[in-house]
Motif scaffolding. Structure first.
Motif, PDB file in Angstrom:
ATOM      1  N   HIS A  78       0.831  -1.203   0.000  1.00 12.73           N
ATOM      2  CA  HIS A  78       0.000   0.000   0.000  1.00 12.73           C
ATOM      3  C   HIS A  78       0.866   1.254   0.000  1.00 12.73           C
ATOM      4  O   HIS A  78       0.532   2.253  -0.637  1.00 12.73           O
ATOM      5  N   LEU A 124       2.296  -5.077  -4.946  1.00 14.16           N
ATOM      6  CA  LEU A 124       1.207  -5.906  -4.429  1.00 14.16           C
ATOM      7  C   LEU A 124       1.180  -7.286  -5.070  1.00 14.16           C
ATOM      8  O   LEU A 124       1.125  -8.311  -4.377  1.00 14.16           O
ATOM      9  N   TYR A 156      -3.110  -4.652   2.822  1.00 16.25           N
ATOM     10  CA  TYR A 156      -3.209  -3.503   1.922  1.00 16.25           C
ATOM     11  C   TYR A 156      -4.379  -2.603   2.337  1.00 16.25           C
ATOM     12  O   TYR A 156      -4.245  -1.383   2.434  1.00 16.25           O
TER      13      TYR A 156
END
Length: 196
Positions: free
Chosen positions: A39, A45, A147
């Motif tokens: 994040h 990610l 996240y």
């Protein structure tokens, strides 16, 4: 003390290796922190999810094959894990496919589960396919959870860069405290006197 510690550089350099090691152990804490790092754009990610999936799957495959080859000798020696072994054994008898997916998400079963499943005689191909699916679900769920937690914290506190180290330490302390509490409760259940 920590003013010279560049957490961003450490995470960018060693973050994926930490995820590999964490996933070979229990892993959930590392995945949440990896999601938070994604994040903050310190890690990617999709790369975190991929590394976590492969590492988690590899670790469980090793445990499965250990159980398949040494389960008969290994399981009786795990005296402190007998309740977990019995729980997984019952689960694998009733729901063989579901048990492969479930043990990854059950507290305290991550190590014992694949060993018991390996010793049960479940087909290696069936285990591998279900393990792959379970690893993808597990990694995606926990990394995305981290996240989204990073996103929620950023909405609450604004820019999180100055708070990275306290957040990391806070998450680690919280997870360790919960794990110790669960372990203490499990130990108390195992030594509770039997009522006649």
């Amino acid at each position: 003390m920590f003013e010279h510690l560049d957490l961003h550089a450490l995470l960018a350099t060693y973050g994926y290796w930490v995820i590999v090691l964490g996933c070979l152990l229990e892993g959930e804490t590392v995945l949440i922190l990896g999601g938070m790092a994604a994040h903050q754009q310190v890690l990617d990610l999709w790369a975190v999810i991929a590394v976590a999936t492969v590492s988690g799957m590899f670790g469980d495959q090793l445990l499965f094959w250990s159980g398949r080859h040494f389960g008969g000798r290994l399981l009786p020696r795990l005296k402190g894990q007998q309740a977990a072994i019995e729980r997984v054994t019952g689960l694998i008898r009733r729901y063989p496919s579901t048990s492969v997916l479930a043990v990854r998400f059950m507290y305290g079963m991550r190590w014992v589960g694949p060993v018991v499943i390996g010793a049960s005689g479940l087909s290696p191909l069936r285990f591998t396919l279900l393990n792959m699916l379970g690893a993808v679900l597990w990694a995606t769920l926990f990394v995305c959870g981290g996240y989204w937690a990073g996103d929620a914290l950023e909405h609450l506190f604004g820019d999180l860069k100055p708070y990275r180290l306290p957040i990391v330490l806070g998450v680690v302390v919280l997870v360790v405290a919960v794990a110790l509490l669960r372990q203490r409760r499990a130990r108390a259940r195992n030594v509770a006197p039997l009522n006649d």
